[in-house]
Structure formats: C-alpha cells, structure tokens
Design a protein around this motif. Structure first.
Motif, short mmCIF file in Angstrom:
data_model
loop_
_atom_site.label_atom_id
_atom_site.label_comp_id
_atom_site.label_asym_id
_atom_site.label_seq_id
_atom_site.Cartn_x
_atom_site.Cartn_y
_atom_site.Cartn_z
N UNK A 9 32.47 50.27 61.48
CA UNK A 9 32.88 51.66 61.71
C UNK A 9 32.06 52.57 60.81
N UNK A 10 31.37 53.54 61.42
CA UNK A 10 30.50 54.44 60.67
C UNK A 10 31.05 55.86 60.77
N UNK A 11 31.53 56.39 59.65
CA UNK A 11 32.09 57.75 59.64
C UNK A 11 32.07 58.25 58.20
N UNK A 12 31.61 59.49 57.98
CA UNK A 12 31.56 60.02 56.61
C UNK A 12 32.94 60.48 56.12
N UNK A 13 33.91 60.59 57.02
CA UNK A 13 35.27 60.96 56.61
C UNK A 13 36.03 59.68 56.27
N UNK A 14 36.33 59.51 54.99
CA UNK A 14 36.90 58.25 54.51
C UNK A 14 38.25 57.93 55.13
N UNK A 15 39.09 58.96 55.37
CA UNK A 15 40.42 58.70 55.93
C UNK A 15 40.34 58.14 57.34
N UNK A 16 39.48 58.75 58.17
CA UNK A 16 39.32 58.26 59.54
C UNK A 16 38.69 56.86 59.53
N UNK A 17 37.70 56.70 58.68
CA UNK A 17 37.01 55.40 58.62
C UNK A 17 37.99 54.29 58.24
N UNK A 52 29.63 48.42 67.16
CA UNK A 52 29.48 49.48 66.17
C UNK A 52 30.16 50.73 66.71
N UNK A 53 31.03 51.32 65.90
CA UNK A 53 31.74 52.55 66.25
C UNK A 53 31.25 53.64 65.31
N UNK A 54 30.65 54.69 65.84
CA UNK A 54 30.04 55.70 64.98
C UNK A 54 30.47 57.12 65.33
N UNK A 55 30.63 57.92 64.29
CA UNK A 55 30.87 59.34 64.46
C UNK A 55 29.55 60.02 64.83
N UNK A 56 29.64 61.18 65.48
CA UNK A 56 28.43 61.91 65.85
C UNK A 56 27.94 62.79 64.70
N UNK A 57 28.84 63.59 64.13
CA UNK A 57 28.46 64.53 63.07
C UNK A 57 28.56 63.85 61.71
N UNK A 61 21.21 61.06 59.10
CA UNK A 61 21.07 60.61 60.49
C UNK A 61 22.42 60.70 61.18
N UNK A 62 22.47 61.41 62.29
CA UNK A 62 23.72 61.55 63.03
C UNK A 62 23.96 60.36 63.95
N UNK A 76 22.02 43.43 71.55
CA UNK A 76 23.30 42.87 71.99
C UNK A 76 24.51 43.63 71.44
N UNK A 77 24.32 44.43 70.40
CA UNK A 77 25.43 45.15 69.80
C UNK A 77 25.89 46.29 70.71
N UNK A 78 27.18 46.32 71.02
CA UNK A 78 27.74 47.41 71.81
C UNK A 78 28.09 48.58 70.88
N UNK A 79 28.05 49.81 71.41
CA UNK A 79 28.26 51.01 70.58
C UNK A 79 29.28 51.93 71.25
N UNK A 80 30.23 52.40 70.46
CA UNK A 80 31.17 53.44 70.89
C UNK A 80 30.95 54.66 70.00
N UNK A 81 30.78 55.83 70.61
CA UNK A 81 30.54 57.06 69.88
C UNK A 81 31.83 57.88 69.83
N UNK A 82 32.17 58.39 68.64
CA UNK A 82 33.38 59.20 68.45
C UNK A 82 33.00 60.57 67.89
N UNK A 83 33.59 61.62 68.44
CA UNK A 83 33.28 62.96 67.95
C UNK A 83 34.45 63.91 68.18
N UNK A 84 34.48 64.92 67.36
CA UNK A 84 35.48 65.97 67.57
C UNK A 84 34.96 67.00 68.56
N UNK A 85 33.69 66.87 68.92
CA UNK A 85 33.07 67.82 69.83
C UNK A 85 32.83 67.10 71.15
N UNK A 86 33.87 66.99 71.95
CA UNK A 86 33.82 66.15 73.14
C UNK A 86 33.19 66.81 74.33
#
Length: 452
Positions: A9-17, A52-57, A61-62, A76-86
């Motif tokens: 899980x990749x997110x700069x917001x520690x609580x969400x991460x 890999x689950x990653x935030x956009x903002x 590197x975004x 082979x790694x699958x990716x899910x992108x999460x953002x508050x700007x949908x």
C-alpha cells in the motif's frame, strides 16, 4: 494461499495507509506500507508484491507516474489506484497505463475488499496461464527430441536427472544431432526455467570479441564502445548460459572463463567493479575435448570443471530405428507450416532414407523433408524425387545379391530377416519398410522360423 499473497500500500497519509494495511492483514494477506513511490520501488526490488495499491496525489513521483514504472519492471503485479479526485480522466489514464482498477476516497470497505479480491484473482489466473504456457513449451521441447531407441531413452532420463540440480553439463556429439535442443530441455525443466536462456556460439566469433561478448564492456573501453554493454554471463544471471562449440574457445578466454566458473565474479572490459552472477553453464562441442587437452589446445583444469555431467548424442546413423518416427514428425510439421496437404513416403523411398548415412544428422534430415514437402506435387514421395546424394548412395550392408533361380521363399525369408536386423527387430518399423501389415509380418516370422 492468502498468507503467501503480498500486497503493498503506497500512500503519504499515514492514517489511510495504516488503515488499509490493517484491513488486508485481518483478511489474511501479507501487507506492508510505503509512504512514497520511491520507497515502494525499493521495497518491490527487495520483494515484489502480487498487488500494489497506490494513491494518486503524493509528493515526488505520483501514483499515475508510478503505474508504468511498476508494470515495466514487474509486469505480473496488479495495480489499484486510489484518489480523492475521482475524475473519469484520471481513471482512464490509470487503466491505460496498466492499472487493474480505480477507487475513490473515502474508501468503501466492502467495495475495497471486492476489488482487491478480483485483482488477486486476475493475478492468479495470469500466473497459472504462464505456468501452463511454460509446461506446454517444455513438453513441446521434449516431444521434439524424438526417438524410441534405447540411446534416446537414456538421454531423456539423464535430462530429467540433471535438470533438477545446478550441475554443469557438457553435451557432445556431431553437428546436427540436437545439442542445443537438449540444453533448452534441461533449462526448461529446471528451477531456472522462468529466467533467461542465453546462447553463444564460440565458433562464430573472432578471437578479439570473446572477452567483450562474455563479460561485456564499459563506455570507452575501446574504440567504438560508445556505451555500456552487459555480456552473456551478466545477461544469463539467475538463468542458463549455453556455450555452443566450446572447443573453439581461445586459450586466453578459457582462463577468464574458468575464473568466472570458480568464483562467479568478473569485470566488464574496461571496468573496475566486480560483478557477481549466479549463472548455470551448459556447454556443447562436436570436438574431442580430451584430445584437445592432450595437444595443448584446451586447458585441462577447464575440461574437468566443465565435464561434470557429460551427455553424448549419438549420430543418426547409429539409431536408424528412430528415422521413421522422425520422418513422420517432420512430414506433419512442414505440411502444417506451409499449409500443404500431408504427404507420405513410398516404401521404396522410406528404405532409401533409412539406409542413408546422414552425415548432417537430424538437421540434414529435417531440411531434406522440408524440401520434399514443398517441391513434390504428388501425394506420395517416390525414390526418383529424393536428392541425388541419397538416391545414389551405396551401402553394401543394406543390399542383397540374389542368384538366378533362388526360390522366392528363400528370398522373402532373407529380406525379412535382414530388415529386422536393420531396425533392431522393431516389428512396426520393419513392417512399414516392407510395405506389409504388422500382422502379416508376424505371420511370416512364424512361418519362416526367423529367430529374433
């Protein structure tokens, strides 16, 4: 199994991460977090994740820029992108770059679990398909090593044994006997099968290029070295390096080659840093290396280091019982390749082909059959359509001199007896050569009292 599934899980917001990591861990997955794309890349290099689950903002590197980097390094790694700007545009861009799906904040827990499960299902199916393709490729390679002779059965057995162990293998045999095919079969049945199989023909390179081809070079190492180039050893790291025609390796290159075999370390040409590799070596030669050692053309220490498990491929003339099987295989292969109706060989043509001494071995036989499939218009290939060198070849051991007045019964008995000897008493092949059924042949053997 869930405990073997790794999710990052990749997110700069520690609580969400931390919240997402906790949800995943409670579901039974092995999850960890990263606070930036840079940290994620470092963790992936240490231990690639299935998902890999990653935030956009994010600072630096975004998430959108991270997607193609991950897919290029770990397809082979699958990716899910999460953002508050949908926005639809962001979702489309993420999917175009290789992301599996797209979620918006605030994250719905049930929706999150469903998307994660679907992404992992896709990863599992892709892995299973890859394994299936690998198994089919391995099976195809083994099937191409056609032969029912005792010699070929022994070779199949040895391949199965050595493939499971990282021993060095030396394959000997005349040109055209299929040495590279054996090397590929060993690689594809080994634990290194998903890693590179790199080849190098030692007889096709001038002596001045051996060092740079084996070990690579740094920019400026010599005139024309405008960049850095890895060598074959480096390209085959974690995989297999197949060195064909090893007997042509120059003495200077033999010294350097032996050092790498013993230490696993080398320097690129013009380089200062030691490079360590874990490369399996399979070598092949059509020359007598033991004789080259006696004459000083090949290093004795290298010979013993490379000759751990020797495999000798017999020439085709020493396993004639395999020729009819090879002929059937190649007739079908080239009919399919060139989209031509399947042809057959007349009994007389088959006799010529079995009796020919095949100096070029399987490679020559293969080329002859492809030529016949393409050039012969008739359904059945006759002797006068065979190449001159085959049709006019004389092999006294496979011919009979019959005196006038010899009873037909004696002639038939001797023809059957000699045919059985020629194919080492393989009744199906003998019947095919004689142009009769196996049942008829068995009757004749009993009638004439022919001993096998």
């Amino acid at each position: 199994m869930k405990q073997d599934t790794r999710i990052l899980v990749v997110d700069d917001e520690i609580n969400i991460r931390n919240a997402l990591v906790t949800i995943l861990e409670k579901a039974g997955y092995r999850a960890q977090g990263a606070d930036s794309a840079e940290s994620a890349l470092t963790l992936m290099k240490e231990s690639p994740s299935n998902l890999l689950i990653t935030d956009v903002k994010m600072p630096g590197i975004g998430g959108i820029a991270l997607v193609p980097q991950i897919k290029s390094l770990w397809p082979a790694t699958e990716i899910i992108v999460i953002t508050a700007y949908g926005s639809i545009e962001t979702a489309v861009e993420a999917m175009r770059l290789g992301a599996y799906d797209f979620l918006t904040k605030p994250i719905d827990r049930d929706r999150f679990s469903i998307v994660v499960q679907k992404a992992l299902d896709r990863h599992r199916l892709a892995a299973e398909n890859q394994d299936l393709r690998h198994q089919l490729e391995t099976r195809k390679r083994i099937e191409e090593m056609i032969g029912e002779s005792e010699a070929m059965r022994r070779i199949h057995h040895v391949i199965g044994m050595v493939a499971k162990n990282d021993v060095t293998v030396l394959i000997g045999g005349e040109s055209g006997t299929g040495k590279e095919l054996v090397a590929r079969a060993i690689h594809q049945q080994s634990q290194r099968s998903h890693e590179p199989f790199i080849t190098m023909n030692c007889g096709a390179l001038p002596e001045s290029l051996f060092e740079s081809e084996l070990f690579g070079y740094e920019k400026g190492a010599f005139s024309g070295a405008v960049g850095t180039k890895p060598g074959r050893f480096e390209l085959a790291d974690e995989g297999t390096l197949f060195l064909d025609e090893l007997g042509e390796l120059p003495l200077k290159a033999q010294v350097d080659f032996l050092r790498v075999l013993e230490t696993g370390e080398f320097r690129r040409l013009g380089g200062k840093n030691l490079i360590t590799v874990n490369t399996r070596i399979i070598a092949a030669t059509n020359r007598d290396l033991a004789h080259l050692v006696e004459t000083g053309q090949f290093r004795e220490d290298l010979f013993y280091r490379i000759n751990v498990v020797p495999i000798h491929l017999p020439p085709l003339r020493e396993r004639r019982e395999d020729i009819p099987v090879l002929l059937d295989y190649f007739l079908k292969e080239f009919a399919q390749k060139h989209r031509i109706p399947l042809k057959n060989l007349s009994s007389a043509s088959l006799r010529f082909l079995v009796q020919y001494h095949w100096p070029g071995n399987i490679r020559q036989l293969r080329n002859v059959i492809e030529r016949l499939v393409v050039t012969v218009k008739e359904h059945s290939i006759q002797p006068d359509q065979l190449p001159d060198e085959i049709r006019t070849s004389v092999n006294p051991a496979n011919r009979m001199v019959i005196s006038l007045g010899t009873p037909l019964e004696d002639i038939e008995r001797e023809v059957i007896r000699r045919t059985l000897v020629e194919v080492t008493h393989h009744r199906e092949q003998a019947a095919k050569l004689l142009g009769i059924s196996v049942r008829s042949l068995q009757y004749k053997i009993k009638e004439y009292g022919i001993e096998e």
